[in-house]
Scaffold this motif. Structure first.
Motif, PDB file in Angstrom:
ATOM      1  N   SER A  35      15.195 -83.634  55.690  1.00 15.00           N
ATOM      2  CA  SER A  35      15.096 -83.582  54.227  1.00 15.00           C
ATOM      3  C   SER A  35      14.023 -82.599  53.781  1.00 15.00           C
ATOM      4  O   SER A  35      13.979 -82.210  52.609  1.00 15.00           O
ATOM      5  CB  SER A  35      14.787 -84.975  53.672  1.00 15.00           C
ATOM      6  N   SER A  36      13.155 -82.188  54.712  1.00 16.80           N
ATOM      7  CA  SER A  36      12.073 -81.252  54.406  1.00 16.80           C
ATOM      8  C   SER A  36      12.389 -79.866  54.956  1.00 16.80           C
ATOM      9  O   SER A  36      12.556 -79.692  56.162  1.00 16.80           O
ATOM     10  CB  SER A  36      10.754 -81.755  55.009  1.00 16.80           C
ATOM     11  N   GLN A  37      12.460 -78.877  54.068  1.00 15.12           N
ATOM     12  CA  GLN A  37      12.708 -77.513  54.511  1.00 15.12           C
ATOM     13  C   GLN A  37      11.537 -76.983  55.326  1.00 15.12           C
ATOM     14  O   GLN A  37      11.731 -76.214  56.277  1.00 15.12           O
ATOM     15  CB  GLN A  37      12.944 -76.601  53.307  1.00 15.12           C
ATOM     16  N   ASP A  38      10.327 -77.392  54.977  1.00 19.79           N
ATOM     17  CA  ASP A  38       9.156 -76.973  55.748  1.00 19.79           C
ATOM     18  C   ASP A  38       9.237 -77.488  57.185  1.00 19.79           C
ATOM     19  O   ASP A  38       8.901 -76.767  58.138  1.00 19.79           O
ATOM     20  CB  ASP A  38       7.864 -77.478  55.090  1.00 19.79           C
ATOM     21  N   ALA A  39       9.692 -78.728  57.342  1.00 22.55           N
ATOM     22  CA  ALA A  39       9.828 -79.308  58.685  1.00 22.55           C
ATOM     23  C   ALA A  39      10.891 -78.562  59.484  1.00 22.55           C
ATOM     24  O   ALA A  39      10.723 -78.308  60.689  1.00 22.55           O
ATOM     25  CB  ALA A  39      10.182 -80.790  58.588  1.00 22.55           C
ATOM     26  N   LEU A  40      11.983 -78.190  58.835  1.00 23.36           N
ATOM     27  CA  LEU A  40      13.036 -77.434  59.513  1.00 23.36           C
ATOM     28  C   LEU A  40      12.538 -76.063  59.944  1.00 23.36           C
ATOM     29  O   LEU A  40      12.828 -75.602  61.057  1.00 23.36           O
ATOM     30  CB  LEU A  40      14.248 -77.282  58.601  1.00 23.36           C
ATOM     31  N   SER A  41      11.781 -75.412  59.077  1.00 20.87           N
ATOM     32  CA  SER A  41      11.234 -74.094  59.414  1.00 20.87           C
ATOM     33  C   SER A  41      10.282 -74.191  60.597  1.00 20.87           C
ATOM     34  O   SER A  41      10.302 -73.348  61.506  1.00 20.87           O
ATOM     35  CB  SER A  41      10.508 -73.499  58.201  1.00 20.87           C
ATOM     36  N   ALA A  42       9.451 -75.239  60.593  1.00 19.64           N
ATOM     37  CA  ALA A  42       8.511 -75.438  61.695  1.00 19.64           C
ATOM     38  C   ALA A  42       9.260 -75.724  62.996  1.00 19.64           C
ATOM     39  O   ALA A  42       8.869 -75.246  64.074  1.00 19.64           O
ATOM     40  CB  ALA A  42       7.558 -76.581  61.376  1.00 19.64           C
ATOM     41  N   ALA A  43      10.350 -76.496  62.909  1.00 25.13           N
ATOM     42  CA  ALA A  43      11.131 -76.818  64.107  1.00 25.13           C
ATOM     43  C   ALA A  43      11.789 -75.567  64.676  1.00 25.13           C
ATOM     44  O   ALA A  43      11.779 -75.346  65.896  1.00 25.13           O
ATOM     45  CB  ALA A  43      12.187 -77.864  63.775  1.00 25.13           C
ATOM     46  N   ARG A  44      12.363 -74.740  63.808  1.00 24.75           N
ATOM     47  CA  ARG A  44      12.985 -73.503  64.278  1.00 24.75           C
ATOM     48  C   ARG A  44      11.947 -72.600  64.947  1.00 24.75           C
ATOM     49  O   ARG A  44      12.206 -72.018  66.012  1.00 24.75           O
ATOM     50  CB  ARG A  44      13.660 -72.763  63.123  1.00 24.75           C
ATOM     51  N   LYS A  45      10.787 -72.486  64.331  1.00 22.24           N
ATOM     52  CA  LYS A  45       9.720 -71.660  64.894  1.00 22.24           C
ATOM     53  C   LYS A  45       9.293 -72.192  66.258  1.00 22.24           C
ATOM     54  O   LYS A  45       9.052 -71.419  67.199  1.00 22.24           O
ATOM     55  CB  LYS A  45       8.527 -71.625  63.935  1.00 22.24           C
ATOM     56  N   HIS A  46       9.194 -73.511  66.382  1.00 25.82           N
ATOM     57  CA  HIS A  46       8.802 -74.138  67.651  1.00 25.82           C
ATOM     58  C   HIS A  46       9.833 -73.853  68.734  1.00 25.82           C
ATOM     59  O   HIS A  46       9.483 -73.473  69.866  1.00 25.82           O
ATOM     60  CB  HIS A  46       8.655 -75.645  67.441  1.00 25.82           C
ATOM     61  N   ILE A  47      11.105 -74.029  68.407  1.00 28.02           N
ATOM     62  CA  ILE A  47      12.172 -73.783  69.379  1.00 28.02           C
ATOM     63  C   ILE A  47      12.205 -72.314  69.778  1.00 28.02           C
ATOM     64  O   ILE A  47      12.329 -71.978  70.964  1.00 28.02           O
ATOM     65  CB  ILE A  47      13.527 -74.229  68.804  1.00 28.02           C
TER      66      ILE A  47
END
Length: 288
Positions: A35-47
């Motif tokens: 639900s959080s776009q910031d969390a999704l961006s952080a996850a993509r960056k991590h992967i």
């Protein structure tokens, strides 16, 4: 033979993004929801960072890393899961939150899709009440860090069909290259049923002044051949996760060995969760 080629993951925290990365590395299409776009961006960056490190170590080619990342779709709507054959819930260990997510998820996936929970401690049969097609629901409990840990507990409920269990087992074994263990829905499953009382015993030993943290950990490493001591392990798992698992299991069994010691409870209440916050039973460097 694995029949899963498209996986949806709900929750982009530590476990969710780890599951997503493992599926990507296995050549699958992945939809990661939060639900959080910031969390999704952080996850993509991590992967992306993990894939690039594999390139540097010559475990992947640059093209393979690029292809894996291109197979990742992030989404803020569960409607993006319509083409997924398997959807895995990996949100925090809170019963009400999981039930709400699973009920919503069941409305957005195809009727033939399997829905699974990555819960580490909540009874999977209890979570099944949030799913319409309960025969297609089960537990798939991964371990952290997901890309490196080779075991997955596949937990069948009283409703799970043999066909759904077989698909989940093949997804883990043939798809991800991990080792599945098929177990019934018991408190703590197998790993946590043994591990959590052990970690709490170490915390209780520290709490009583029986021995210092370093002494406890060194003793178990060198005396029992453990790769890391129990207090260090608890810190890496996350003291909040350990505490939640212990509380959930104690609620089921009332086993006194599962009562959380005062020192552990106070650390969690203070927000000292271990390695991810920089402080737990021990001090840790954070990557933030």
């Amino acid at each position: 033979m694995n029949t899963i080629s498209a996986v949806g993951v709900v929750g982009s925290g530590t476990m969710g993004r780890g599951i997503a990365e493992s599926a990507l590395r296995a050549g699958m299409q992945v939809v990661l929801y939060d639900s959080s776009q910031d969390a999704l961006s952080a996850a993509r960056k991590h992967i992306e960072g993990n894939l690039q490190r594999s390139v540097v170590k010559e475990q992947l080619t640059a093209q393979q890393a690029s292809d894996h990342l291109a197979s990742l779709k992030t989404a803020g709507e569960l409607g993006a899961f319509s083409g997924c054959q398997l959807a895995i819930e990996a949100v925090p260990e809170i019963l009400e939150v999981k039930l709400a997510v699973l009920a919503s998820l069941a409305e957005h996936v195809a009727g033939t899709a399997i829905i699974a929970s990555n819960t580490s401690s909540i009874p999977v049969t209890r979570l099944a009440q949030g799913v319409a097609n309960r025969d297609r629901f089960l537990g798939v409990h991964f371990f952290n860090p997901v890309p490196r840990m080779p075991l997955v507990e596949v937990v069948r409920t009283l409703h799970s069909s043999d066909a759904s269990v077989a698909v989940a087992r093949d997804f883990v074994e043939s798809g991800l290259g991990k080792t599945p263990v098929i177990i019934e829905d018991r408190p703590g499953f197998v790993v946590n049923a043994l591990l959590i009382p052990f970690l709490l015993a170490a915390a209780r030993m520290l709490d009583s002044g029986y021995a210092e943290a370093e002494t406890i950990d060194t003793s178990m490493r060198l005396g029992c051949g453990h790769p890391m001591g129990p207090l260090t392990l608890a810190d890496f798992i996350g003291l909040d996760v350990v505490c939640a698992a212990a509380d959930a299991m104690h609620g089921e069994t009332h086993d006194p060995a599962l009562v959380v010691p005062n020192n552990l409870r106070r650390l969690v209440e203070a927000g000292h969760f271990g390695a991810k916050t920089g402080r737990g039973f021990l001090a840790h460097e954070t990557s933030e």
